[in-house]
Design a protein around this motif. Structure first.
Motif, PDB file in Angstrom:
ATOM      1  N   ILE B  55      -3.517  -7.375 -19.635  1.00 24.47           N
ATOM      2  CA  ILE B  55      -4.742  -7.700 -19.363  1.00 24.47           C
ATOM      3  C   ILE B  55      -5.214  -7.792 -18.029  1.00 24.47           C
ATOM      4  CG2 ILE B  55      -5.131  -8.790 -21.804  1.00 24.47           C
ATOM      5  CD1 ILE B  55      -4.812 -11.566 -20.634  1.00 24.47           C
ATOM      6  N   GLU B  56      -4.199  -8.144 -17.252  1.00 25.54           N
ATOM      7  CA  GLU B  56      -4.388  -8.149 -15.622  1.00 25.54           C
ATOM      8  C   GLU B  56      -4.771  -6.906 -15.130  1.00 25.54           C
ATOM      9  OE1 GLU B  56      -1.339  -9.896 -13.194  1.00 25.54           O
ATOM     10  OE2 GLU B  56      -2.698  -9.336 -11.546  1.00 25.54           O
ATOM     11  N   LYS B  57      -3.841  -5.804 -15.750  1.00 26.43           N
ATOM     12  CA  LYS B  57      -3.907  -4.498 -15.327  1.00 26.43           C
ATOM     13  C   LYS B  57      -5.202  -4.008 -15.733  1.00 26.43           C
ATOM     14  CE  LYS B  57       0.209  -2.360 -14.634  1.00 26.43           C
ATOM     15  NZ  LYS B  57       1.264  -1.277 -14.953  1.00 26.43           N
ATOM     16  N   ASN B  58      -5.646  -4.331 -17.030  1.00 25.77           N
ATOM     17  CA  ASN B  58      -6.997  -3.974 -17.685  1.00 25.77           C
ATOM     18  C   ASN B  58      -8.244  -4.504 -17.088  1.00 25.77           C
ATOM     19  OD1 ASN B  58      -5.188  -2.251 -19.049  1.00 25.77           O
ATOM     20  ND2 ASN B  58      -5.289  -3.153 -20.828  1.00 25.77           N
ATOM     21  N   GLY B  59      -7.966  -5.404 -16.091  1.00 26.91           N
ATOM     22  CA  GLY B  59      -9.159  -5.934 -15.486  1.00 26.91           C
ATOM     23  C   GLY B  59     -10.035  -6.951 -16.386  1.00 26.91           C
ATOM     24  N   LEU B  60      -9.281  -7.815 -17.456  1.00 30.79           N
ATOM     25  CA  LEU B  60      -9.844  -8.663 -18.268  1.00 30.79           C
ATOM     26  C   LEU B  60      -9.877 -10.000 -17.605  1.00 30.79           C
ATOM     27  CD1 LEU B  60      -8.743  -7.277 -21.696  1.00 30.79           C
ATOM     28  CD2 LEU B  60     -10.548  -6.415 -20.298  1.00 30.79           C
ATOM     29  N   VAL B  61      -8.909 -10.199 -16.807  1.00 38.89           N
ATOM     30  CA  VAL B  61      -8.765 -11.720 -16.348  1.00 38.89           C
ATOM     31  C   VAL B  61      -8.560 -11.665 -14.632  1.00 38.89           C
ATOM     32  CG1 VAL B  61      -7.544 -12.813 -18.124  1.00 38.89           C
ATOM     33  CG2 VAL B  61      -6.172 -11.468 -16.452  1.00 38.89           C
ATOM     34  N   ASP B  62      -9.088 -12.628 -13.952  1.00 41.19           N
ATOM     35  CA  ASP B  62      -8.629 -12.880 -12.467  1.00 41.19           C
ATOM     36  C   ASP B  62      -7.520 -13.711 -12.484  1.00 41.19           C
ATOM     37  OD1 ASP B  62     -10.812 -11.222 -11.820  1.00 41.19           O
ATOM     38  OD2 ASP B  62     -12.079 -12.852 -11.954  1.00 41.19           O
ATOM     39  N   VAL B  63      -6.850 -13.446 -11.515  1.00 41.29           N
ATOM     40  CA  VAL B  63      -5.480 -14.185 -11.251  1.00 41.29           C
ATOM     41  C   VAL B  63      -5.359 -14.920 -10.053  1.00 41.29           C
ATOM     42  CG1 VAL B  63      -2.747 -14.082 -11.318  1.00 41.29           C
ATOM     43  CG2 VAL B  63      -4.219 -12.479 -12.778  1.00 41.29           C
ATOM     44  N   GLU B  64      -4.948 -16.291  -9.996  1.00 43.10           N
ATOM     45  CA  GLU B  64      -4.911 -16.868  -8.692  1.00 43.10           C
ATOM     46  C   GLU B  64      -3.512 -17.579  -8.770  1.00 43.10           C
ATOM     47  OE1 GLU B  64      -6.637 -20.893  -6.655  1.00 43.10           O
ATOM     48  OE2 GLU B  64      -7.779 -20.248  -8.437  1.00 43.10           O
ATOM     49  N   LYS B  65      -2.763 -17.489  -7.418  1.00 43.31           N
ATOM     50  CA  LYS B  65      -1.537 -18.073  -7.541  1.00 43.31           C
ATOM     51  C   LYS B  65      -1.587 -19.479  -6.993  1.00 43.31           C
ATOM     52  CE  LYS B  65       1.553 -14.314  -7.088  1.00 43.31           C
ATOM     53  NZ  LYS B  65       2.724 -13.877  -6.446  1.00 43.31           N
ATOM     54  N   ARG B  66      -1.032 -20.508  -7.613  1.00 40.31           N
ATOM     55  CA  ARG B  66      -0.992 -21.829  -7.196  1.00 40.31           C
ATOM     56  C   ARG B  66       0.304 -22.203  -6.912  1.00 40.31           C
ATOM     57  NH1 ARG B  66      -5.348 -24.271 -11.389  1.00 40.31           N
ATOM     58  NH2 ARG B  66      -7.047 -22.726 -10.821  1.00 40.31           N
ATOM     59  N   PRO B  67       0.561 -23.170  -5.825  1.00 37.86           N
ATOM     60  CA  PRO B  67       1.783 -23.607  -5.675  1.00 37.86           C
ATOM     61  C   PRO B  67       2.208 -24.646  -6.825  1.00 37.86           C
ATOM     62  CG  PRO B  67       0.436 -24.327  -4.233  1.00 37.86           C
ATOM     63  CD  PRO B  67      -0.361 -23.484  -4.831  1.00 37.86           C
ATOM     64  N   SER B  68       3.553 -24.541  -7.236  1.00 36.07           N
ATOM     65  CA  SER B  68       3.654 -25.748  -8.222  1.00 36.07           C
ATOM     66  C   SER B  68       5.044 -26.575  -7.782  1.00 36.07           C
ATOM     67  CB  SER B  68       4.446 -25.029  -9.584  1.00 36.07           C
ATOM     68  OG  SER B  68       5.710 -24.212  -9.400  1.00 36.07           O
ATOM     69  N   GLU B  69       5.047 -27.529  -8.203  1.00 42.19           N
ATOM     70  CA  GLU B  69       5.942 -28.689  -7.995  1.00 42.19           C
ATOM     71  C   GLU B  69       7.369 -28.139  -7.860  1.00 42.19           C
ATOM     72  OE1 GLU B  69       5.307 -32.399 -10.503  1.00 42.19           O
ATOM     73  OE2 GLU B  69       3.316 -32.164  -9.879  1.00 42.19           O
ATOM     74  N   LYS B  70       7.795 -27.469  -9.359  1.00 43.83           N
ATOM     75  CA  LYS B  70       9.058 -26.971  -9.096  1.00 43.83           C
ATOM     76  C   LYS B  70       9.110 -25.496  -9.239  1.00 43.83           C
ATOM     77  CE  LYS B  70       8.997 -27.896 -13.948  1.00 43.83           C
ATOM     78  NZ  LYS B  70       9.756 -28.451 -15.314  1.00 43.83           N
ATOM     79  N   GLY B  71       9.881 -24.631  -8.683  1.00 41.08           N
ATOM     80  CA  GLY B  71       9.905 -23.318  -9.079  1.00 41.08           C
ATOM     81  C   GLY B  71       8.906 -22.407  -8.255  1.00 41.08           C
ATOM     82  N   PRO B  72       8.636 -21.078  -8.463  1.00 38.73           N
ATOM     83  CA  PRO B  72       7.796 -20.175  -7.669  1.00 38.73           C
ATOM     84  C   PRO B  72       6.210 -20.594  -8.014  1.00 38.73           C
ATOM     85  CG  PRO B  72       8.737 -19.190  -9.396  1.00 38.73           C
ATOM     86  CD  PRO B  72       9.512 -20.311  -9.338  1.00 38.73           C
ATOM     87  N   PRO B  73       5.326 -20.087  -7.120  1.00 40.18           N
ATOM     88  CA  PRO B  73       3.930 -20.258  -7.461  1.00 40.18           C
ATOM     89  C   PRO B  73       3.611 -19.941  -8.908  1.00 40.18           C
ATOM     90  CG  PRO B  73       4.177 -19.185  -5.541  1.00 40.18           C
ATOM     91  CD  PRO B  73       5.504 -19.224  -6.055  1.00 40.18           C
ATOM     92  N   ARG B  74       2.527 -20.456  -9.595  1.00 43.48           N
ATOM     93  CA  ARG B  74       2.178 -20.191 -10.916  1.00 43.48           C
ATOM     94  C   ARG B  74       0.929 -19.315 -10.906  1.00 43.48           C
ATOM     95  NH1 ARG B  74       4.632 -23.131 -14.665  1.00 43.48           N
ATOM     96  NH2 ARG B  74       5.510 -24.997 -14.108  1.00 43.48           N
ATOM     97  N   LYS B  75       0.876 -18.346 -11.522  1.00 44.91           N
ATOM     98  CA  LYS B  75      -0.152 -17.500 -11.680  1.00 44.91           C
ATOM     99  C   LYS B  75      -1.190 -18.109 -12.635  1.00 44.91           C
ATOM    100  CE  LYS B  75       0.974 -12.672 -10.993  1.00 44.91           C
ATOM    101  NZ  LYS B  75       1.248 -11.546 -11.539  1.00 44.91           N
ATOM    102  N   VAL B  76      -2.527 -18.295 -12.192  1.00 45.25           N
ATOM    103  CA  VAL B  76      -3.320 -18.909 -13.176  1.00 45.25           C
ATOM    104  C   VAL B  76      -4.255 -17.906 -13.493  1.00 45.25           C
ATOM    105  CG1 VAL B  76      -5.310 -20.708 -13.488  1.00 45.25           C
ATOM    106  CG2 VAL B  76      -2.897 -21.284 -12.352  1.00 45.25           C
ATOM    107  N   TYR B  77      -4.700 -17.561 -14.796  1.00 43.09           N
ATOM    108  CA  TYR B  77      -5.483 -16.681 -15.431  1.00 43.09           C
ATOM    109  C   TYR B  77      -6.781 -17.247 -15.743  1.00 43.09           C
ATOM    110  CZ  TYR B  77      -0.853 -14.052 -15.488  1.00 43.09           C
ATOM    111  OH  TYR B  77       0.161 -13.225 -15.151  1.00 43.09           O
ATOM    112  N   SER B  78      -7.882 -16.565 -15.365  1.00 46.16           N
ATOM    113  CA  SER B  78      -9.030 -17.009 -15.849  1.00 46.16           C
ATOM    114  C   SER B  78      -9.977 -15.897 -16.442  1.00 46.16           C
ATOM    115  CB  SER B  78      -9.877 -17.779 -14.682  1.00 46.16           C
ATOM    116  OG  SER B  78     -10.025 -16.923 -13.683  1.00 46.16           O
TER     117      SER B  78
END
Lengths: 124, 109
Positions: B55-78
């Protein structure tokens, strides 16, 4: 042909080599079960995915490692990531990159051929 | 998950996830956890992830990377406007299908 030599054929270019090495380094950092799962899925994707475009193949593996890194951080088990049917998961995952597959050329050729017939029939 | 459920979900999961994202940006793990709480208990995290990539490829959502406490940044979808339009069409299609199938069931009695 081994997976390694296939990959080396597919993944040319300096930037892609760098990204491929980064991918391998990230894979090594994963917990043991996650690492094994990524190895098995990678093998399947390279053989069955039919991705002939190195750029897209690299992106596919980077997306795969993103999933497993995040899941490892969340403590998700491999079973919960992949589900009951690993082949189904791998196929669905690979579909996102189908624009880079050799079969895609044939799909476009078939579509164009049928469209050309439609146009002719429309004229008569 | 039963075979029939898996097949039917394939056609509807995009709409379900987009509906969840309406006014409620979320990352993959949250979306999977919500689906499980809604009774889709056996849904694989990887299935949801593949869908999010799509759905990201198809342009239905915007994605924002947010740092997380553990592990790599999380991709937040809206949901974006493309996603809103898709969702509207999804509900229309779903309404049509549900009505047709309900008719079929009651006529058959």
């Amino acid at each position: 042909m081994s997976v390694r030599s296939m990959l080396e054929t597919v993944i040319g270019g300096f930037d892609q080599k760098r990204r491929w090495r980064a991918y391998k380094a990230r894979k090594r950092q994963l917990p043991e079960s996650q690492k094994s799962a990524v190895g098995a899925i990678e093998r399947y994707l390279m053989y069955a995915g039919g991705i002939a475009d190195g750029e897209i193949a690299t992106k596919m593996l980077e997306d795969l490692i993103d999933l497993f890194e995040q899941s490892a951080a969340d403590g998700t088990t491999v079973d919960a990531i992949v589900g009951d049917d690993p082949v189904e998961f791998a196929e669905e995952f690979a579909r996102n990159y189908s624009e880079g597959s050799w079969i895609n050329k044939e799909r476009n050729r078939l579509t164009d051929a049928i469209e050309a017939i439609d146009d002719k029939e429309g004229d008569s | 998950m039963g075979k029939q459920m898996t097949e039917m979900l394939k056609g509807t999961l995009e709409g379900i996830v987009l509906a969840f994202l309406t006014g409620n940006p979320a990352y993959g793990y949250e979306i999977t956890a919500w689906l499980r709480s809604q009774g889709f208990t056996e849904i694989a995290e990887g299935t949801v992830y593949a869908l999010l990539v799509r759905i990201e490829k198809n342009g239905l959502v915007d994605v924002e990377k947010r740092p997380s406490e553990k592990g790599p940044p999380r991709k937040v979808y809206s949901l974006n406007t493309g996603g809103e339009a898709y969702l509207e069409e999804f509900w229309t299609t779903w309404g049509f299908l549900a009505e047709r199938l309900e008719n079929l069931r009651t006529e058959g009695k």
